[in-house]
Write a protein that holds these residues in place. Structure first.
Motif, short mmCIF file in Angstrom:
data_model
loop_
_atom_site.label_atom_id
_atom_site.label_comp_id
_atom_site.label_asym_id
_atom_site.label_seq_id
_atom_site.Cartn_x
_atom_site.Cartn_y
_atom_site.Cartn_z
N UNK A 157 0.83 -1.22 0.00
CA UNK A 157 0.00 0.00 0.00
C UNK A 157 0.86 1.25 0.00
N UNK A 158 1.91 1.26 0.79
CA UNK A 158 2.79 2.43 0.86
C UNK A 158 3.50 2.67 -0.47
N UNK A 159 4.00 1.59 -1.08
CA UNK A 159 4.70 1.76 -2.36
C UNK A 159 3.74 2.22 -3.45
N UNK A 160 2.49 1.72 -3.44
CA UNK A 160 1.50 2.17 -4.42
C UNK A 160 1.19 3.66 -4.22
N UNK A 161 1.03 4.08 -2.97
CA UNK A 161 0.78 5.50 -2.70
C UNK A 161 1.97 6.35 -3.13
N UNK A 162 3.20 5.89 -2.84
CA UNK A 162 4.39 6.64 -3.21
C UNK A 162 4.52 6.74 -4.73
N UNK A 163 4.20 5.67 -5.45
CA UNK A 163 4.24 5.69 -6.92
C UNK A 163 3.22 6.68 -7.48
N UNK A 164 2.01 6.66 -6.93
CA UNK A 164 0.98 7.59 -7.40
C UNK A 164 1.42 9.03 -7.13
N UNK A 165 1.98 9.29 -5.96
CA UNK A 165 2.41 10.64 -5.62
C UNK A 165 3.55 11.09 -6.52
N UNK A 166 4.54 10.22 -6.73
CA UNK A 166 5.73 10.59 -7.51
C UNK A 166 5.40 10.71 -9.00
N UNK A 167 4.52 9.84 -9.51
CA UNK A 167 4.18 9.86 -10.93
C UNK A 167 3.26 11.02 -11.29
N UNK A 168 2.73 11.72 -10.30
CA UNK A 168 1.89 12.87 -10.58
C UNK A 168 2.71 14.06 -11.05
#
Length: 109
Positions: free
Chosen positions: A30-41
């Motif tokens: 969950x944390x890595x998915x959230x970090x990916x969404x945040x960074x890819x924005x």
């Protein structure tokens, strides 16, 4: 449930360990998915700026921590001589003729 039985206790321990491992892995996913969404924005230029900022911040922290230490070494007096294995821990009394070759910890009482 009897906990004194070693087989039952081992099975219970395995279940607890498996459950805990599953929770840790789920949190990491969950944390890595959230970090990916945040960074890819961000755009590529913004991603580079974020990476440079993180690198600079890390470098500043590492460099500044070498100048202001959290643990200070006490100042050693000028007449201090370092101890050496096999040497006496203290200077012998002037009336003591035979020099002690071992420290006081290795001497048998």
């Amino acid at each position: 449930m009897i906990l004194s039985n070693s087989k039952t206790s081992a099975q219970l321990s395995d279940k607890v360990a498996a459950s805990l491992a599953k929770q840790i892995i789920n949190f990491q996913l969950r944390f890595s998915a959230w970090l990916n969404r945040w960074f890819n924005a961000y755009s590529i230029r913004q991603k580079k700026q974020i990476a440079i900022a993180i690198g600079l911040l890390t470098a500043i922290i590492l460099i500044s921590s070498s100048f202001c230490s959290f643990y200070t070494i006490p100042k050693i007096s000028q007449n201090y001589t370092s101890a050496h294995i096999g040497q006496a821990s203290e200077f012998p009394d002037p009336q003591f003729i035979k020099r002690q070759l071992t420290d006081s910890l290795t001497k048998k009482k």
